[in-house]
Design a protein around this motif. Structure first.
Motif, PDB file in Angstrom:
ATOM      1  N   VAL A  45       0.849  -1.183   0.000  1.00 31.33           N
ATOM      2  CA  VAL A  45       0.000   0.000   0.000  1.00 31.33           C
ATOM      3  C   VAL A  45       0.890   1.241   0.000  1.00 31.33           C
ATOM      4  O   VAL A  45       1.811   1.354   0.813  1.00 31.33           O
ATOM      5  CB  VAL A  45      -0.941  -0.010   1.216  1.00 31.33           C
ATOM      6  N   LYS A  48      -1.424   7.225  -3.156  1.00 30.70           N
ATOM      7  CA  LYS A  48      -1.755   7.279  -4.577  1.00 30.70           C
ATOM      8  C   LYS A  48      -1.122   8.488  -5.268  1.00 30.70           C
ATOM      9  O   LYS A  48      -0.712   8.394  -6.428  1.00 30.70           O
ATOM     10  CB  LYS A  48      -3.265   7.306  -4.766  1.00 30.70           C
ATOM     11  N   LYS A  59      -8.626  -0.973 -16.734  1.00 33.04           N
ATOM     12  CA  LYS A  59      -9.211  -1.019 -15.397  1.00 33.04           C
ATOM     13  C   LYS A  59     -10.477  -1.854 -15.421  1.00 33.04           C
ATOM     14  O   LYS A  59     -11.266  -1.783 -16.365  1.00 33.04           O
ATOM     15  CB  LYS A  59      -9.568   0.386 -14.905  1.00 33.04           C
ATOM     16  N   TRP A  71     -11.147  -0.536  -8.194  1.00 31.16           N
ATOM     17  CA  TRP A  71     -10.623  -0.582  -9.549  1.00 31.16           C
ATOM     18  C   TRP A  71      -9.396  -1.473  -9.590  1.00 31.16           C
ATOM     19  O   TRP A  71      -8.462  -1.269  -8.840  1.00 31.16           O
ATOM     20  CB  TRP A  71     -10.280   0.823 -10.025  1.00 31.16           C
ATOM     21  N   ARG A  72      -9.397  -2.467 -10.439  1.00 29.10           N
ATOM     22  CA  ARG A  72      -8.260  -3.367 -10.602  1.00 29.10           C
ATOM     23  C   ARG A  72      -7.529  -2.944 -11.872  1.00 29.10           C
ATOM     24  O   ARG A  72      -8.091  -2.957 -12.955  1.00 29.10           O
ATOM     25  CB  ARG A  72      -8.736  -4.800 -10.673  1.00 29.10           C
ATOM     26  N   ALA A  83      -2.250  -3.216  -9.692  1.00 26.97           N
ATOM     27  CA  ALA A  83      -2.711  -2.628  -8.437  1.00 26.97           C
ATOM     28  C   ALA A  83      -4.213  -2.786  -8.300  1.00 26.97           C
ATOM     29  O   ALA A  83      -4.907  -3.109  -9.267  1.00 26.97           O
ATOM     30  CB  ALA A  83      -2.350  -1.141  -8.396  1.00 26.97           C
ATOM     31  N   HIS A  84      -4.690  -2.550  -7.092  1.00 30.20           N
ATOM     32  CA  HIS A  84      -6.120  -2.307  -6.920  1.00 30.20           C
ATOM     33  C   HIS A  84      -6.290  -0.996  -6.169  1.00 30.20           C
ATOM     34  O   HIS A  84      -5.503  -0.649  -5.298  1.00 30.20           O
ATOM     35  CB  HIS A  84      -6.892  -3.487  -6.334  1.00 30.20           C
ATOM     36  N   ASP A  85      -7.310  -0.259  -6.588  1.00 37.49           N
ATOM     37  CA  ASP A  85      -7.508   1.130  -6.196  1.00 37.49           C
ATOM     38  C   ASP A  85      -8.917   1.275  -5.621  1.00 37.49           C
ATOM     39  O   ASP A  85      -9.879   1.403  -6.365  1.00 37.49           O
ATOM     40  CB  ASP A  85      -7.314   2.000  -7.439  1.00 37.49           C
ATOM     41  N   ASP A  87     -12.098   2.988  -4.058  1.00 42.02           N
ATOM     42  CA  ASP A  87     -12.728   4.303  -3.889  1.00 42.02           C
ATOM     43  C   ASP A  87     -13.008   4.605  -2.419  1.00 42.02           C
ATOM     44  O   ASP A  87     -13.083   5.771  -2.036  1.00 42.02           O
ATOM     45  CB  ASP A  87     -14.038   4.390  -4.678  1.00 42.02           C
ATOM     46  N   PRO A  90      -9.515   6.767  -0.961  1.00 40.31           N
ATOM     47  CA  PRO A  90      -8.982   7.440  -2.151  1.00 40.31           C
ATOM     48  C   PRO A  90      -7.536   7.913  -2.042  1.00 40.31           C
ATOM     49  O   PRO A  90      -6.907   8.187  -3.058  1.00 40.31           O
ATOM     50  CB  PRO A  90      -9.927   8.628  -2.344  1.00 40.31           C
ATOM     51  N   ILE A  93      -3.313   3.367  -2.761  1.00 39.15           N
ATOM     52  CA  ILE A  93      -3.482   2.364  -3.809  1.00 39.15           C
ATOM     53  C   ILE A  93      -2.636   1.155  -3.395  1.00 39.15           C
ATOM     54  O   ILE A  93      -1.578   1.321  -2.778  1.00 39.15           O
ATOM     55  CB  ILE A  93      -3.094   2.910  -5.197  1.00 39.15           C
TER      56      ILE A  93
END
Length: 136
Positions: A45, A48, A59, A71-72, A83-85, A87, A90, A93
């Motif tokens: 981690v 971002k 994505k 979001w992958r 990565a995965h992001d 929401d 925020p 990432i």
């Protein structure tokens, strides 16, 4: 020190302007198991706003337990997960640890497990700081 990494075909590269990840751990959620094709995903981690990604990223939008999108990110050429992001968080990432450059990933010291509610029964014993879901 800057963290650097890339996908399998090297079409996607990234840099993170930090000395070390905020957290390095094993993510046992079902989505990470499916994306990695393994029992868990090693995640790093990072903030971002410190991440720069270059190359052809696609994505995929999934839903997290918060009901918000996760979001992958993956290479559109070779399909490597990057990565995965979420929401729901925020400012961060989660980079896929295996995508870091080899000299960097060899120095990682995972000390956290998240989503242990999805941990498969044959996986290793708990690490120092297990969380049943994401830390609250």
């Amino acid at each position: 020190m800057t963290l650097t990494g890339h996908c399998l075909c090297k079409a996607v590269t990234y840099t993170v302007d930090v000395d070390a990840p905020l957290l390095t751990g094993y993510d046992h959620c079902d989505d990470c198991q499916r994306q990695s094709g393994s029992t868990y995903s090693l995640v790093c981690v990072v903030p971002k706003d410190k991440l720069t990604i270059n190359g052809p990223i696609k994505k995929y939008e999934g839903k997290g337990s918060s009901g918000k999108s996760v979001w992958r990110l993956f290479c559109s050429e070779c399909g490597s997960p990057i990565a995965h992001d979420p929401d729901a968080a925020p400012e961060i990432i989660a980079l896929k640890g295996g995508s870091l450059d080899s000299d960097i990933k060899k120095t990682l010291k995972p000390d956290t497990e998240i989503w242990t509610v999805g941990k498969l029964p044959f996986c290793q014993e708990n690490l120092a700081h297990p969380f049943e879901h994401m830390p609250q």
